[in-house]
Write a protein that holds these residues in place. Structure first.
Motif, PDB file in Angstrom:
ATOM      1  N   ILE A 250     -44.260 -21.960   9.636  1.00 28.66           N
ATOM      2  CA  ILE A 250     -45.471 -21.168   9.853  1.00 28.66           C
ATOM      3  C   ILE A 250     -46.748 -21.931   9.492  1.00 28.66           C
ATOM      4  CG2 ILE A 250     -44.234 -19.003   9.506  1.00 28.66           C
ATOM      5  CD1 ILE A 250     -45.465 -18.805   6.727  1.00 28.66           C
ATOM      6  N   GLY A 251     -46.608 -23.221   9.188  1.00 30.06           N
ATOM      7  CA  GLY A 251     -47.786 -24.026   8.909  1.00 30.06           C
ATOM      8  C   GLY A 251     -48.413 -23.767   7.556  1.00 30.06           C
ATOM      9  N   PHE A 252     -47.616 -23.307   6.606  1.00 35.00           N
ATOM     10  CA  PHE A 252     -48.111 -23.056   5.259  1.00 35.00           C
ATOM     11  C   PHE A 252     -47.786 -24.212   4.307  1.00 35.00           C
ATOM     12  CE2 PHE A 252     -49.121 -18.340   4.442  1.00 35.00           C
ATOM     13  CZ  PHE A 252     -49.700 -18.213   5.686  1.00 35.00           C
ATOM     14  N   ASP A 253     -47.359 -25.326   4.840  1.00 37.71           N
ATOM     15  CA  ASP A 253     -46.909 -26.444   3.999  1.00 37.71           C
ATOM     16  C   ASP A 253     -48.087 -27.293   3.530  1.00 37.71           C
ATOM     17  OD1 ASP A 253     -47.335 -27.143   6.634  1.00 37.71           O
ATOM     18  OD2 ASP A 253     -45.626 -28.505   6.764  1.00 37.71           O
ATOM     19  N   ARG A 254     -49.011 -26.661   2.857  1.00 38.89           N
ATOM     20  CA  ARG A 254     -50.165 -27.361   2.296  1.00 38.89           C
ATOM     21  C   ARG A 254     -49.763 -28.073   1.004  1.00 38.89           C
ATOM     22  NH1 ARG A 254     -51.741 -25.592   6.676  1.00 38.89           N
ATOM     23  NH2 ARG A 254     -53.851 -24.825   7.108  1.00 38.89           N
TER      24      ARG A 254
ATOM     25  N   GLN B   8     -47.742 -11.067  10.815  1.00 41.42           N
ATOM     26  CA  GLN B   8     -47.590 -12.496  10.518  1.00 41.42           C
ATOM     27  C   GLN B   8     -48.574 -13.328  11.335  1.00 41.42           C
ATOM     28  OE1 GLN B   8     -45.223 -13.684   8.056  1.00 41.42           O
ATOM     29  NE2 GLN B   8     -46.746 -15.298   8.244  1.00 41.42           N
ATOM     30  N   MET B   9     -48.823 -12.892  12.583  1.00 40.62           N
ATOM     31  CA  MET B   9     -49.793 -13.578  13.433  1.00 40.62           C
ATOM     32  C   MET B   9     -51.199 -13.533  12.857  1.00 40.62           C
ATOM     33  SD  MET B   9     -48.681 -12.424  17.278  1.00 40.62           S
ATOM     34  CE  MET B   9     -50.352 -12.739  17.867  1.00 40.62           C
ATOM     35  N   VAL B  10     -51.498 -12.521  12.061  1.00 38.44           N
ATOM     36  CA  VAL B  10     -52.803 -12.415  11.411  1.00 38.44           C
ATOM     37  C   VAL B  10     -52.841 -13.270  10.150  1.00 38.44           C
ATOM     38  CG1 VAL B  10     -54.436 -10.832  10.303  1.00 38.44           C
ATOM     39  CG2 VAL B  10     -53.205 -10.116  12.366  1.00 38.44           C
ATOM     40  N   VAL B  11     -51.769 -13.229   9.386  1.00 34.45           N
ATOM     41  CA  VAL B  11     -51.702 -13.996   8.138  1.00 34.45           C
ATOM     42  C   VAL B  11     -51.855 -15.500   8.388  1.00 34.45           C
ATOM     43  CG1 VAL B  11     -50.094 -14.724   6.329  1.00 34.45           C
ATOM     44  CG2 VAL B  11     -50.391 -12.295   6.813  1.00 34.45           C
ATOM     45  N   VAL B  12     -51.210 -15.990   9.447  1.00 35.54           N
ATOM     46  CA  VAL B  12     -51.202 -17.438   9.691  1.00 35.54           C
ATOM     47  C   VAL B  12     -52.594 -17.988  10.007  1.00 35.54           C
ATOM     48  CG1 VAL B  12     -50.365 -19.228  11.258  1.00 35.54           C
ATOM     49  CG2 VAL B  12     -48.760 -17.590  10.262  1.00 35.54           C
TER      50      VAL B  12
ATOM     51  N   GLY C 273     -47.912 -16.412  18.434  1.00 31.49           N
ATOM     52  CA  GLY C 273     -47.070 -15.227  18.576  1.00 31.49           C
ATOM     53  C   GLY C 273     -45.851 -15.502  19.431  1.00 31.49           C
ATOM     54  N   ARG C 274     -46.049 -16.200  20.525  1.00 29.69           N
ATOM     55  CA  ARG C 274     -44.909 -16.537  21.389  1.00 29.69           C
ATOM     56  C   ARG C 274     -43.919 -17.437  20.658  1.00 29.69           C
ATOM     57  NH1 ARG C 274     -48.827 -15.712  25.453  1.00 29.69           N
ATOM     58  NH2 ARG C 274     -49.841 -17.699  25.073  1.00 29.69           N
ATOM     59  N   THR C 275     -44.445 -18.333  19.809  1.00 26.59           N
ATOM     60  CA  THR C 275     -43.562 -19.199  19.006  1.00 26.59           C
ATOM     61  C   THR C 275     -42.737 -18.353  18.050  1.00 26.59           C
ATOM     62  OG1 THR C 275     -45.132 -21.039  19.141  1.00 26.59           O
ATOM     63  CG2 THR C 275     -43.483 -21.106  17.370  1.00 26.59           C
ATOM     64  N   LEU C 276     -43.370 -17.361  17.402  1.00 26.74           N
ATOM     65  CA  LEU C 276     -42.645 -16.490  16.489  1.00 26.74           C
ATOM     66  C   LEU C 276     -41.583 -15.688  17.220  1.00 26.74           C
ATOM     67  CD1 LEU C 276     -45.494 -15.038  14.208  1.00 26.74           C
ATOM     68  CD2 LEU C 276     -43.800 -16.767  13.605  1.00 26.74           C
TER      69      LEU C 276
END
Length: 460
Positions: free
Chosen positions: A36-40, A387-391, A449-452
């Protein structure tokens, strides 16, 4: 002399953080964060902000699931921990009565004057476990009631009163328990009439979905419980210590006086794990009924000096800095600003909560184009829109939030209690931009969203 050098170790191997987790810890965590791209890579933190390895700041609207009630690295709490370490106390001898636990218990109980004693453990789930054990012993009954969708912890006892099947699956047998719908007094009384109920455990505001108990429910439930000689347990692990605009969330309803109250998270100051179970004299005296039972319930690290010092510093800061008054005003501002957006966005259905515990709920839109996209997400997995909003809040606006529970279209905001108008402005502006993208078919958001959807379908 040991050659251990923490600063050097982190400098040499800090870049391995995700690989180390993947190899030695929960391997699904880094996988999820990468997905989800949270790997900061976060390098430092202060107050309601942290900074990544590129020097970019991030607004924290999650507070470590509520642990960072006073933000990160509050100077008063830091100093208290330096002081207690420098004092070289004879800690955890187990055969003395050190002053710090008594002082913290005294300070805590001032906020719950109908309660008399405290047991200190190490976490929220331990505080709940303690309450369950004490209630069962004090009443001589085995069964505990709880609400559907509740979350009270993940150890075996607290899991028995967890209302989410996904957490319970595969871990049976658990303790005797029965779930009722929040607010259903008829169901509560029906179960109590069976005569085997020790207690009813309830979150005054459920963390999952951010649902406050209906007005009058806690008071009426308390009366029913006491009529049938059962106890009321208030789980204030997340809602306690000012989160909802009162010291405890049950205090929003006049006349509610739980027999046992569970506290943790923010009491730690974000440093040293701590849990506390506050209770009535009558309950404690039944559990610790003789010298033979002096250690019938204990915790190896319970009431350690560092945790007690942190807790005392937290409560002092809350008083000196008038934290609860700030929570009321900032929480009202945040909820008002968000509620004003509801007429603008058909995907935005509700804003609820108390103080700085806020739930933002999304729902089915009316317009055809948005409705088709919504259906696509719902068919794959409920909760994907949230989740689409959180990301994008994190990736585009550097604001950390969370979905409020599995299969829920709700975002939960539980920021540090020290935030003010600047943080409210930043969040509302970012949230408005994300909702604009969602309603205009913004490419990046719906592409994600489509990826999710693909991932959800692949994991069925």
């Amino acid at each position: 002399m040991s050659g251990f050098d923490l600063t050097k170790l982190l400098a040499e191997r800090g870049d391995e953080r995700y690989d180390l987790h993947a190899k030695y810890l929960n391997h699904q965590l880094p996988r999820m964060l990468h997905t989800i791209g949270f790997d900061r890579v976060y390098e430092r933190a202060e107050g309601a902000y942290f900074w990544d390895d590129q020097g970019q700041d991030y607004l924290d609207m999650l507070a470590g699931f509520g642990v960072m009630g006073l933000g990160r690295h509050h100077p008063v709490i830091r100093q208290a921990l330096h002081d207690v370490l420098d004092a070289g106390l004879a800690d955890l001898t187990r055969f003395d009565c050190p002053p710090l636990p008594g002082l913290l218990a005294e300070k805590l109980l001032r906020h719950a004057p109908h309660l008399d004693r405290v047991f200190f453990g190490n976490s929220g789930t331990e505080a709940v476990e303690t309450a369950l054990k004490f209630a069962r012993y004090a009443t001589g009954r085995p069964r505990v009631l709880y609400c559907t969708h509740a979350f009270h912890g993940l150890t075996t006892g607290s899991l028995s009163v967890n209302g989410e099947a996904g957490f319970r699956d595969g871990f049976a047998p658990l303790l005797p328990d029965t779930a009722i719908e929040m607010g259903d007094l008829e169901a509560l009384e029906r179960e109590l009439k069976r005569g085997d109920v020790a207690a009813f455990v309830v979150e005054p505001i459920q963390g999952k979905g951010v649902h406050p108990t209906p007005p009058g429910f806690l008071r009426a439930a308390q009366e029913l419980l006491h009529k049938h000689k059962a106890l009321l347990i208030a789980d204030e692990v997340q809602t306690g210590l000012g989160r909802t605009g009162d010291f405890f969330a049950y205090q929003h309803e006049p006349g509610v006086e739980p027999d046992l109250v569970c506290v943790a998270k923010a009491l730690s100051g974000g440093y040293v794990p701590v849990g506390a179970t506050l209770g009535k004299e009558s309950v404690f005296k039944k559990v610790y009924s003789s010298m033979d039972r002096v250690l019938v319930h204990s915790a190896s690290f319970g009431a350690n000096a560092q945790a007690m010092a942190a807790g005392l510093a937290v409560l002092t800061v809350m008083e000196d800095e008038r934290i609860i008054a700030g929570v009321r005003s900032t929480g009202e501002l945040l909820r008002t600003r968000l509620t004003e957006l509801i007429p603008q966005y058909e995907l935005l259905h509700d804003v609820r909560g108390r103080g700085l515990m806020v739930g933002i709920e999304f729902g089915r839109p009316k317009s055809l184009g948005l409705r088709s996209r919504w259906k696509m997400l719902q068919a794959a997995r409920k909760g994907l829109f949230a989740q689409m909003v959180v990301v994008p809040l994190l990736q585009k606006h550097r604001i950390l939030t969370q979905v409020s529970g599995d299969h829920l279209e709700v975002i939960k905001l539980i920021p540090p209690l020290i935030i003010g108008e600047p943080e409210v402005d930043r969040f509302v502006e970012a949230f408005t931009a994300v909702m604009d993208d969602a309603h205009t078919g913004g490419g990046l958001m719906w592409d994600f969203g489509r990826t999710l959807v693909k991932q959800a379908v692949a994991h069925r």
